[in-house]
Design an enzyme around this catalytic site. Structure first.
Site, PDB file in Angstrom:
ATOM      1  NE  ARG A  30      10.492  88.325 122.885  1.00  0.00           N
ATOM      2  CZ  ARG A  30      10.382  89.100 123.977  1.00  0.00           C
ATOM      3  NH1 ARG A  30      11.002  90.266 124.059  1.00  0.00           N
ATOM      4  NH2 ARG A  30       9.650  88.705 125.009  1.00  0.00           N
ATOM      5  CE1 TYR A  74      12.273  88.672  96.604  1.00  0.00           C
ATOM      6  CE2 TYR A  74      12.051  89.783  98.714  1.00  0.00           C
ATOM      7  CZ  TYR A  74      11.883  88.667  97.924  1.00  0.00           C
ATOM      8  OH  TYR A  74      11.312  87.543  98.456  1.00  0.00           O
ATOM      9  CG  ASP A  83      18.512  94.273  99.847  1.00  0.00           C
ATOM     10  OD1 ASP A  83      19.502  93.529  99.976  1.00  0.00           O
ATOM     11  OD2 ASP A  83      17.342  93.845  99.740  1.00  0.00           O
ATOM     12  CE  LYS A  95      17.328  84.756  99.107  1.00  0.00           C
ATOM     13  NZ  LYS A  95      16.615  85.937  99.459  1.00  0.00           N
TER      14      LYS A  95
HETATM   15  C1  LIG Z   1      17.469  91.491  97.420  1.00  0.00           C
HETATM   16  C2  LIG Z   1      16.632  90.810  98.445  1.00  0.00           C
HETATM   17  N1  LIG Z   1      16.327  91.462  99.576  1.00  0.00           N
HETATM   18  C3  LIG Z   1      15.560  90.893 100.540  1.00  0.00           C
HETATM   19  C4  LIG Z   1      15.041  89.625 100.387  1.00  0.00           C
HETATM   20  C5  LIG Z   1      14.156  89.042 101.461  1.00  0.00           C
HETATM   21  O1  LIG Z   1      14.871  88.155 102.253  1.00  0.00           O
HETATM   22  P1  LIG Z   1      14.241  86.862 102.976  1.00  0.00           P
HETATM   23  O2  LIG Z   1      13.734  85.967 101.895  1.00  0.00           O
HETATM   24  O3  LIG Z   1      15.400  86.321 103.739  1.00  0.00           O
HETATM   25  O4  LIG Z   1      13.150  87.351 103.853  1.00  0.00           O
HETATM   26  C6  LIG Z   1      15.343  88.906  99.230  1.00  0.00           C
HETATM   27  C7  LIG Z   1      14.804  87.533  99.043  1.00  0.00           C
HETATM   28  O5  LIG Z   1      14.850  86.985  97.977  1.00  0.00           O
HETATM   29  C8  LIG Z   1      16.143  89.514  98.232  1.00  0.00           C
HETATM   30  O6  LIG Z   1      16.451  88.882  97.084  1.00  0.00           O
END
Ligand SMILES: Cc1ncc(COP(=O)(O)O)c(C=O)c1O
Length: 362
Positions: free
Chosen positions: A49, A101, A173, A198
């Site tokens: 971990r 998001y 992000d 993604k």
């Molecule tokens: C722009 C963006 N940031 C963060 C996330 C969250 O990521 P995760 O689904 O891997 O927890 C997503 C998920 O769709 C996203 O599209």
């Protein structure tokens, strides 16, 4: 001389193993590591971990691609976001995008918000609105560019200037752009986060997240929280992400070529009221002229675009944000238009993708 990004995605974080010559890293499954005396580990690792050799390769690779001094991998994008938000003092104030998001909005509003975090949801593309929202007690500005799902772009350098003007940190992000197309730290951001689920993973087979940054003190706190909270990725997940990252450049090139062609086609379709494409990247959104029923209908009629959440993988996906990825923001400042459809273009033939949309929209 620094290699170009196309080269770095292939090589970052790993050199053939001097002991075995292995050209890809092994998956280190061990949870614990032998010590020669109490608290004297044989090598760099004690407990998986806290640190794991496969994860260390991934973290080094991600840091390299974003031009960061420090990289931390997490079990999901939201776990990465949660870790960054936990660095804020109790009762802090932050600014988030008005089109963030849905999961980010939910995490801020309903998890950290309930614990005392205050936030304003602002259009970061509107300099006056941003200046009004950012005040002396703003600790952090959270930014997505392009945004999910409306694909608006933000001038990261300009937002960084406003944030830094009041001593706030800028978190970007970078999930949609990927480090192949945009490196926010070089534009003035303090922290980059990813949902590596993604484009970085790229094959819809692994969930992950990352935090990349330069500041040593903040990195120490993030590292502490990564271990103390424990939302770390499994070694196999790290290995899958490394494998995906090696083809990031060629995948994004093709996805972008397809997205440009799809956006161009949608501009000509009478059933489309508005196309949202920032001019780069593999995502395209559009408003259906037939409102929510038209949008829902189109989502159920494609053959190659699979109706599913998520994005950024080799196969094309279609989704209805208001009912799917962004359902959690219904009734809030971040509510999404019901006529909006979001497309994630994969690496298939662009002609097949366009034909698929043509028949679904007809
Ligand atoms: C722009 C963006 N940031 C963060 C996330 C969250 O990521 P995760 O689904 O891997 O927890 C997503 C998920 O769709 C996203 O599209």
């Amino acid at each position: 001389m620094t290699d170009r990004i196309e080269t770095r995605v292939v090589h970052a974080g790993w050199e053939p193993d001097p002991a075995t010559g292995a050209v890809v890293p092994p998956i280190h499954l061990a949870t614990t590591y032998a010590q020669t005396g109490p608290a004297v580990p044989v090598g760099d690792f004690e407990y998986s971990r806290s640190g794991n050799p496969t994860r260390a390769v991934l973290e080094a690779a991600l840091a390299d691609l974003e031009g960061a001094a420090h990289g931390f991998a997490f079990a999901s994008g939201l776990a990465a976001e949660d870790c960054v938000l936990r660095t804020l003092p109790a009762g802090a104030r932050i600014v988030i995008p008005h089109d963030a998001y849905g999961g980010t909005f939910r995490l801020v509003a309903r998890v950290h918000g309930e614990a005392g975090l205050r936030f304003d949801a602002v259009d970061l593309g509107d300099p006056a609105a941003l200046r009004d929202a950012v005040t002396g007690d703003t600790a952090m500005v959270w930014c997505e560019s392009p945004t999910n799902p409306t694909l608006a772009t933000v001038d990261i350098a300009a937002v960084a200037e406003v944030a830094h003007g009041v001593g706030a940190l800028l978190v970007v992000d970078n999930t949609f752009a990927t480090p192949y197309l945009q490196q926010p730290l070089a534009l003035g951001a303090d922290v980059v986060i990813h949902s590596s689920t993604k484009y970085l993973g790229g094959h819809s087979d692994v969930v992950g997240g990352a935090v990349l940054l330069n500041d040593d003190a903040l990195a120490e706190r993030i590292g502490f929280l990564q271990n103390a909270v424990g939302a770390v990725p499994a070694p196999f997940d790290c290995w899958l992400l490394l494998r995906g990252i090696r083809t990031l450049a060629v995948r994004v090139e093709r996805q972008q070529e397809n997205a440009k062609a799809v956006a161009g086609y949608l501009e000509t379709d009478a059933n489309v009221a508005k196309v949202m494409y920032p001019g780069f990247g593999g995502m395209v959104s559009f408003l259906h002229a037939g409102g929510e029923p038209g949008a829902v209908n189109a989502c159920t009629r494609t053959r190659l675009f699979t109706l599913a959440e998520s994005l950024g993988a080799v196969e094309s996906l279609i989704e209805h944000p208001a009912r799917m990825t962004h359902a959690s923001v219904a009734g809030t400042s971040n509510e999404v238009d019901g006529s909006l459809v979001r497309l994630s273009c994969g690496i298939e033939s662009k002609d097949d993708l366009i034909a698929d949309l043509q028949q679904a929209l007809a």
